[in-house]
Design a protein around this motif. Structure first.
Motif, PDB file in Angstrom:
ATOM      1  N   VAL A 273       0.816  -1.196  -0.154  1.00 45.60           N
ATOM      2  CA  VAL A 273      -0.126  -0.084  -0.138  1.00 45.60           C
ATOM      3  C   VAL A 273       0.921   1.245  -0.053  1.00 45.60           C
ATOM      4  CG1 VAL A 273      -2.038  -1.161   1.087  1.00 45.60           C
ATOM      5  CG2 VAL A 273      -0.092   0.003   2.570  1.00 45.60           C
ATOM      6  N   LEU A 274       0.231   2.486  -0.598  1.00 47.73           N
ATOM      7  CA  LEU A 274       1.049   3.707  -0.091  1.00 47.73           C
ATOM      8  C   LEU A 274       0.695   4.431   1.157  1.00 47.73           C
ATOM      9  CD1 LEU A 274       0.292   5.390  -3.807  1.00 47.73           C
ATOM     10  CD2 LEU A 274       2.136   3.946  -3.095  1.00 47.73           C
ATOM     11  N   GLN A 275       1.809   5.010   1.691  1.00 51.92           N
ATOM     12  CA  GLN A 275       1.591   5.448   3.134  1.00 51.92           C
ATOM     13  C   GLN A 275       2.145   6.921   3.074  1.00 51.92           C
ATOM     14  OE1 GLN A 275       3.824   2.887   5.650  1.00 51.92           O
ATOM     15  NE2 GLN A 275       2.034   1.607   6.324  1.00 51.92           N
ATOM     16  N   VAL A 276       1.243   7.653   3.904  1.00 48.93           N
ATOM     17  CA  VAL A 276       1.755   9.338   3.972  1.00 48.93           C
ATOM     18  C   VAL A 276       1.675   9.393   5.452  1.00 48.93           C
ATOM     19  CG1 VAL A 276       0.936   9.780   1.728  1.00 48.93           C
ATOM     20  CG2 VAL A 276      -0.846   9.689   3.508  1.00 48.93           C
ATOM     21  N   ASP A 277       2.198  10.373   5.745  1.00 47.39           N
ATOM     22  CA  ASP A 277       2.219  11.092   7.299  1.00 47.39           C
ATOM     23  C   ASP A 277       0.905  11.630   7.418  1.00 47.39           C
ATOM     24  OD1 ASP A 277       4.793  10.339   8.195  1.00 47.39           O
ATOM     25  OD2 ASP A 277       5.664  11.900   6.983  1.00 47.39           O
ATOM     26  N   ALA A 278       0.449  11.391   8.983  1.00 52.76           N
ATOM     27  CA  ALA A 278      -0.402  12.200   9.306  1.00 52.76           C
ATOM     28  C   ALA A 278      -0.065  13.466  10.180  1.00 52.76           C
ATOM     29  CB  ALA A 278      -1.296  11.315  10.410  1.00 52.76           C
ATOM     30  N   LEU A 279      -0.210  14.819   9.899  1.00 52.36           N
ATOM     31  CA  LEU A 279       0.371  15.647  10.355  1.00 52.36           C
ATOM     32  C   LEU A 279      -0.800  16.427  11.384  1.00 52.36           C
ATOM     33  CD1 LEU A 279       1.463  17.372   6.961  1.00 52.36           C
ATOM     34  CD2 LEU A 279       2.811  15.449   8.582  1.00 52.36           C
ATOM     35  N   LEU A 280       0.086  17.050  12.384  1.00 52.40           N
ATOM     36  CA  LEU A 280      -0.838  17.711  13.267  1.00 52.40           C
ATOM     37  C   LEU A 280      -0.585  19.325  12.914  1.00 52.40           C
ATOM     38  CD1 LEU A 280      -2.621  18.355  15.712  1.00 52.40           C
ATOM     39  CD2 LEU A 280      -0.822  17.872  17.229  1.00 52.40           C
ATOM     40  N   VAL A 281      -1.662  20.046  12.519  1.00 54.40           N
ATOM     41  CA  VAL A 281      -1.190  21.354  11.716  1.00 54.40           C
ATOM     42  C   VAL A 281      -1.784  22.386  12.798  1.00 54.40           C
ATOM     43  CG1 VAL A 281      -1.325  22.777   9.611  1.00 54.40           C
ATOM     44  CG2 VAL A 281      -0.859  20.224   9.614  1.00 54.40           C
ATOM     45  N   GLY A 282      -1.143  23.579  13.057  1.00 54.67           N
ATOM     46  CA  GLY A 282      -1.619  24.577  13.541  1.00 54.67           C
ATOM     47  C   GLY A 282      -1.917  26.039  12.883  1.00 54.67           C
ATOM     48  N   ASN A 283      -2.571  26.754  13.089  1.00 55.37           N
ATOM     49  CA  ASN A 283      -2.733  28.238  12.352  1.00 55.37           C
ATOM     50  C   ASN A 283      -2.391  29.242  13.276  1.00 55.37           C
ATOM     51  OD1 ASN A 283      -4.863  28.336  14.033  1.00 55.37           O
ATOM     52  ND2 ASN A 283      -6.540  28.561  12.766  1.00 55.37           N
ATOM     53  N   GLY A 284      -1.546  29.241  14.510  1.00 58.22           N
ATOM     54  CA  GLY A 284      -1.052  30.210  15.232  1.00 58.22           C
ATOM     55  C   GLY A 284      -2.053  30.834  16.111  1.00 58.22           C
ATOM     56  N   CYS A 285      -3.146  30.400  16.482  1.00 57.46           N
ATOM     57  CA  CYS A 285      -3.971  30.884  17.179  1.00 57.46           C
ATOM     58  C   CYS A 285      -3.795  30.549  18.569  1.00 57.46           C
ATOM     59  CB  CYS A 285      -5.497  30.365  16.905  1.00 57.46           C
ATOM     60  SG  CYS A 285      -6.451  31.264  15.281  1.00 57.46           S
ATOM     61  N   ALA A 286      -3.452  29.156  18.816  1.00 60.43           N
ATOM     62  CA  ALA A 286      -2.982  28.959  20.310  1.00 60.43           C
ATOM     63  C   ALA A 286      -2.117  29.441  20.797  1.00 60.43           C
ATOM     64  CB  ALA A 286      -2.955  27.416  20.191  1.00 60.43           C
ATOM     65  N   THR A 287      -1.981  29.764  21.935  1.00 67.13           N
ATOM     66  CA  THR A 287      -0.745  30.437  22.669  1.00 67.13           C
ATOM     67  C   THR A 287       0.232  29.524  22.833  1.00 67.13           C
ATOM     68  OG1 THR A 287      -1.582  29.416  24.838  1.00 67.13           O
ATOM     69  CG2 THR A 287      -2.289  31.576  24.121  1.00 67.13           C
ATOM     70  N   LEU A 288       1.651  29.877  23.144  1.00 62.55           N
ATOM     71  CA  LEU A 288       2.671  28.880  23.196  1.00 62.55           C
ATOM     72  C   LEU A 288       2.296  27.762  24.039  1.00 62.55           C
ATOM     73  CD1 LEU A 288       5.656  31.414  23.131  1.00 62.55           C
ATOM     74  CD2 LEU A 288       4.460  30.065  21.298  1.00 62.55           C
ATOM     75  N   SER A 289       1.796  28.169  25.643  1.00 62.47           N
ATOM     76  CA  SER A 289       1.676  27.164  26.398  1.00 62.47           C
ATOM     77  C   SER A 289       0.725  26.192  26.111  1.00 62.47           C
ATOM     78  CB  SER A 289       1.168  27.701  27.734  1.00 62.47           C
ATOM     79  OG  SER A 289       0.000  28.732  27.580  1.00 62.47           O
ATOM     80  N   GLN A 290      -0.630  26.312  25.378  1.00 59.81           N
ATOM     81  CA  GLN A 290      -1.529  25.685  24.862  1.00 59.81           C
ATOM     82  C   GLN A 290      -0.790  24.768  23.678  1.00 59.81           C
ATOM     83  OE1 GLN A 290      -4.437  28.443  23.323  1.00 59.81           O
ATOM     84  NE2 GLN A 290      -5.706  28.192  25.325  1.00 59.81           N
ATOM     85  N   THR A 291      -0.241  25.191  22.826  1.00 58.96           N
ATOM     86  CA  THR A 291       0.547  24.398  21.820  1.00 58.96           C
ATOM     87  C   THR A 291       1.317  23.143  22.563  1.00 58.96           C
ATOM     88  OG1 THR A 291       0.625  26.040  20.263  1.00 58.96           O
ATOM     89  CG2 THR A 291       1.965  24.346  19.869  1.00 58.96           C
ATOM     90  N   GLN A 292       2.434  23.826  23.498  1.00 59.81           N
ATOM     91  CA  GLN A 292       3.037  22.819  24.244  1.00 59.81           C
ATOM     92  C   GLN A 292       2.247  21.691  25.087  1.00 59.81           C
ATOM     93  OE1 GLN A 292       5.837  23.717  27.693  1.00 59.81           O
ATOM     94  NE2 GLN A 292       7.059  23.977  25.979  1.00 59.81           N
ATOM     95  N   GLY A 293       1.034  22.278  25.732  1.00 57.44           N
ATOM     96  CA  GLY A 293       0.414  21.104  26.382  1.00 57.44           C
ATOM     97  C   GLY A 293      -0.290  20.361  25.685  1.00 57.44           C
ATOM     98  N   LEU A 294      -0.787  20.762  24.508  1.00 58.72           N
ATOM     99  CA  LEU A 294      -1.479  19.642  23.722  1.00 58.72           C
ATOM    100  C   LEU A 294      -0.417  18.805  23.107  1.00 58.72           C
ATOM    101  CD1 LEU A 294      -3.827  18.868  21.862  1.00 58.72           C
ATOM    102  CD2 LEU A 294      -3.126  20.566  19.962  1.00 58.72           C
ATOM    103  N   MET A 295       0.830  19.282  22.883  1.00 57.15           N
ATOM    104  CA  MET A 295       1.904  18.156  22.224  1.00 57.15           C
ATOM    105  C   MET A 295       2.106  17.439  23.433  1.00 57.15           C
ATOM    106  SD  MET A 295       4.511  20.767  20.114  1.00 57.15           S
ATOM    107  CE  MET A 295       5.553  19.563  19.680  1.00 57.15           C
TER     108      MET A 295
END
Length: 474
Positions: A273-295
């Motif tokens: 089968v063909l495989q591609v990466d699944a990406l977690l993408v943001g648009n810059g709305c979240a704060t730095l702490s929210q991005t770090q917490g989600l990660m």
């Protein structure tokens, strides 16, 4: 003419030159002070009781666009949501048609910030002048899986000719990738149609579609059910490596024989089968702490998330924000992100460290400059004092000068001029000492060194001025 009694060094009379005296201060009663102490202790106890110092994700309040409620992206975000809520945060799982819609939604809602993140499959072209950022790649790639009632009979590209193929709903990543893979194969005369995932599986089960294509985790429950319950077969893409060479974002993967049923040997052979990466993408709305917490929550759900991204080249075409790079480099959230996330929102941890180092260097430079100025004042005072023994004789002290009667030696203009020069230099030095003691370069509490120099200069200056008055009066 009466001569004023000189101030003797070390005497208590020196206090007379201090302007004013401290006024009386009212003292609190013993009972009042005890009550204030207990009040402060109670306040501290309440603050400790109300504030939980343990690290949590209660500062994380984000929305993530996922995919179809029956699809793998939706299930993945549900797992992330459960982990964030376990740590007292909140994630809103927003269903969608798929990756293409997710990208459009991230761009459209950049101003309103109704959506801050989305799951997107790799290989989709990004819109021009977009605000999107790569937060990370999920460790489990997405596989382009085609299912059909007679998929096992397809062994060569020619066997695909004229087949009816469902390529997922409009606006989905499946549709985008399928068209990108199949569009160049015009000689196969494929008949492509778009359907929701459940509908196209039903059509494939009834034989109204020869193949139903989906881009999904090959371990997803939807695939297991399609193979085991619906009886659909997995297509092993003929000459998959040749197709993958045309797609720089894709690679060849394998679904192992017996992966969906070991005893029933489903599928019966290995399937390419063909495989591609699944990406977690943001648009810059979240704060730095929210991005770090989600990660951090994603890393809990996928234990290999950090290792999968750390040190790997970013070939997605999206920039990675500094907070994400720091998360992977540090192999997790930093201390500020865990215990004081609001500080991370003010400024990234690396910037805080740079600021601390900068302030440390500034204070060190200020301390050096202060010591240099203090050394210069002392050196100038010693230089002036070297000119006193030639006028008054060796071994003379400040007290001796203060008590010394007028001397005939100072009748000479040269001696009086030398005395006036010493007094003028000391007066200038006293002004400089006071001015430097008020400078911002003086560390708090270090003014005492200047006060000591002022005292030495003031005692000598007073003694010399008193002596000069007696000389002039004689």
């Amino acid at each position: 003419m009466p001569v004023r009694e000189p101030i003797r060094p070390g005497s208590g009379d020196r206090l007379d030159r201090v302007p004013g005296s401290p006024g009386e201060t009212r003292r609190l009663s013993h009972g009042t002070r005890v009550a204030m102490l207990f009040g402060a202790l109670v306040l501290i106890a309440l603050l400790v009781a109300l504030y939980d110092p343990r690290p949590s994700l209660r500062h994380v309040r984000v929305a993530i666009a996922s995919g179809s409620p029956t699809g793998n992206y939706y299930a993945t975000v549900e797992r992330i949501r459960a982990e964030v809520e376990r740590q007292r945060g909140r994630v809103q799982n927003l269903p969608s048609a798929g990756s293409v819609e997710n990208i459009a939604r991230l761009v459209a809602e950049r101003a309103s910030c109704g959506v801050g993140f989305a799951l997107v499959q790799g290989g989709i072209e990004w819109p021009p002048q977009h605000p999107l950022e790569l937060i990370g790649r999920l460790p489990h790639p997405e596989s382009m899986i085609a299912l059909g009632r007679d998929a096992d009979r397809i062994r060569a590209p020619g066997d695909l000719k004229g087949l009816r193929i469902g390529i997922g709903p409009v606006g989905s990543g499946t549709e985008y990738l399928a068209r990108r893979v199949l569009a160049p194969l015009a000689e196969l005369e494929l008949v492509l149609s778009t359907h929701p995932i459940d509908e196209q599986l039903d059509l494939a089960e009834r034989g109204q579609l020869d193949l139903a294509v989906m881009v999904i985790d090959d371990e997803a429950k939807l695939v297991h059910d399609a193979v085991r319950r619906r009886g659909l077969q997995v297509l092993g893409i003929p000459e998959a490596a040749a197709l993958a060479r045309r797609l720089p974002f894709a690679r060849v993967g394998t679904i192992e024989a017996g992966q969906y049923s070991y005893g029933g040997r489903l599928p019966p052979t290995d399937k390419a089968v063909l495989q591609v990466d699944a990406l977690l993408v943001g648009n810059g709305c979240a704060t730095l702490s929210q991005t770090q917490g989600l990660m951090a929550a994603v890393a809990e759900v996928f234990p290999t998330f950090i290792r999968h991204n750390r040190g790997q080249p970013n070939a997605t075409g999206l920039p990675m924000p500094r907070v994400a790079r720091s998360f992977f480099d540090d192999e997790g959230p930093d201390l500020l992100g865990q215990y004081a996330p609001w500080l991370v929102d003010v400024m990234p941890t690396a910037s805080w460290l740079q600021l601390i180092v900068g302030f440390s260097m500034l204070f060190s430079a200020m301390a050096f400059a202060n010591r240099f100025r203090l050394w210069r004042i002392d050196a100038l005072r010693v230089e002036v004092e070297r000119d006193i023994p030639p006028l008054f004789g060796p071994g003379v002290t400040v007290g001796d000068i203060a008590r010394m009667p007028a001397d005939a030696r100072f009748d000479a203009p040269e001696a009086r001029a030398a005395l006036d020069d010493i007094i003028d230099r000391l007066a200038a030095l006293a002004l400089r000492c006071r001015r430097d003691s008020l400078s911002v370069l003086v560390p708090m509490g270090e003014e005492i060194a200047y006060r000591h120099q002022e005292t030495l200069v003031a005692d000598l200056l007073h003694a010399l001025r008193a002596f000069r008055e007696r000389v002039r009066a004689s």
